[in-house]
Design a protein around this motif. Sequence first.
Motif, short mmCIF file in Angstrom:
data_model
loop_
_atom_site.label_atom_id
_atom_site.label_comp_id
_atom_site.label_asym_id
_atom_site.label_seq_id
_atom_site.Cartn_x
_atom_site.Cartn_y
_atom_site.Cartn_z
N GLY A 154 0.79 -1.22 0.00
CA GLY A 154 0.00 0.00 0.00
C GLY A 154 0.83 1.28 0.00
N CYS A 155 1.77 1.38 -0.90
CA CYS A 155 2.61 2.58 -1.01
C CYS A 155 1.73 3.82 -1.15
CB CYS A 155 3.53 2.45 -2.23
SG CYS A 155 4.44 3.95 -2.63
N PRO A 156 1.99 4.85 -0.33
CA PRO A 156 1.16 6.06 -0.43
C PRO A 156 1.32 6.79 -1.77
CG PRO A 156 2.87 6.32 1.27
CD PRO A 156 2.96 4.92 0.75
N LYS A 157 2.44 6.59 -2.46
CA LYS A 157 2.66 7.26 -3.75
C LYS A 157 2.08 6.48 -4.92
CE LYS A 157 6.95 9.81 -3.07
NZ LYS A 157 8.33 9.95 -3.56
N HIS A 158 2.19 5.15 -4.89
CA HIS A 158 1.91 4.37 -6.10
C HIS A 158 0.76 3.37 -6.00
CE1 HIS A 158 6.26 5.45 -6.54
NE2 HIS A 158 5.72 5.96 -7.61
N HIS A 159 0.29 3.08 -4.82
CA HIS A 159 -0.74 2.05 -4.70
C HIS A 159 -2.10 2.57 -5.15
CE1 HIS A 159 -2.88 -1.45 -3.28
NE2 HIS A 159 -3.76 -0.63 -2.73
N SER A 160 -2.78 1.77 -5.93
CA SER A 160 -4.18 2.04 -6.27
C SER A 160 -4.90 0.70 -6.20
CB SER A 160 -4.32 2.68 -7.64
OG SER A 160 -3.80 1.83 -8.63
N THR A 161 -6.05 0.71 -5.60
CA THR A 161 -6.83 -0.52 -5.44
C THR A 161 -7.42 -0.91 -6.78
OG1 THR A 161 -7.37 0.14 -3.19
CG2 THR A 161 -8.71 -1.59 -4.14
N PRO A 162 -7.30 -2.17 -7.15
CA PRO A 162 -7.90 -2.63 -8.41
C PRO A 162 -9.42 -2.43 -8.40
CG PRO A 162 -6.40 -4.28 -7.54
CD PRO A 162 -6.55 -3.22 -6.48
N LEU A 163 -9.97 -2.20 -9.56
CA LEU A 163 -11.41 -2.01 -9.66
C LEU A 163 -12.17 -3.32 -9.47
CD1 LEU A 163 -11.48 0.47 -12.68
CD2 LEU A 163 -11.66 0.98 -10.23
N THR A 164 -11.55 -4.42 -9.89
CA THR A 164 -12.18 -5.74 -9.74
C THR A 164 -11.85 -6.28 -8.35
OG1 THR A 164 -11.84 -6.10 -12.10
CG2 THR A 164 -12.37 -8.03 -10.77
N HIS A 165 -12.85 -6.71 -7.64
CA HIS A 165 -12.71 -7.26 -6.29
C HIS A 165 -12.03 -6.26 -5.35
CE1 HIS A 165 -13.99 -11.05 -7.91
NE2 HIS A 165 -12.93 -11.15 -8.69
N SER A 166 -12.44 -5.01 -5.42
CA SER A 166 -11.77 -3.95 -4.65
C SER A 166 -11.87 -4.18 -3.14
CB SER A 166 -12.30 -2.58 -5.03
OG SER A 166 -13.69 -2.50 -4.82
N ALA A 167 -12.98 -4.70 -2.65
CA ALA A 167 -13.10 -4.95 -1.21
C ALA A 167 -12.09 -6.00 -0.76
CB ALA A 167 -14.53 -5.39 -0.86
N TYR A 168 -11.94 -7.05 -1.55
CA TYR A 168 -10.97 -8.10 -1.23
C TYR A 168 -9.57 -7.50 -1.15
CZ TYR A 168 -7.68 -11.89 -1.92
OH TYR A 168 -6.61 -12.74 -1.79
#
Length: 146
Positions: free
Chosen positions: A78-92
């Motif tokens: 979960g890098c604050p600069k580069h992490h983005s949660t995937p759109l598919t299965h985002s809760a997981y």
Amino acid sequence: MVTPTRPSWASSDAARSTMRANRSRDSHPEMALRRAVHALGLRYRVCKRPLPSLRRTADLVFSRARVAVFLDGCFWHGCPKHHSTPLTHSAYWSNKIRGNQDRDRDTDAQLAAAGWLTIRVWEHEDPIQAAQLIAQSVRARSNGPH
């Protein structure tokens, strides 16, 4: 007789292929960091448990100095600069990354309680600069009282 296959845990064949290709050790950023640390004259253990009782391995371990180095991947930690949660299965994925971060904090706390210094390096950081910080820390702890 054909053994039935379980459905894949991945959202697609492409996602499954990408996830299976991720290495747990000897990744490009890890190898660059190891080369840079080695070039500064330091020797270390690779992929080792700093504490035998703690079921977590550090990427570089300096046992005498009690320094454990973790090279954290931007996606997985979960890098604050580069992490983005995937759109598919985002809760997981949100729960998975949060769990990794919680485990990282717990690891740091347990190692600190045992007298260890934890250094965390993001995969996007310059390996030469990270190696210099590691070398300073290891040498300071090797020369001074623990």
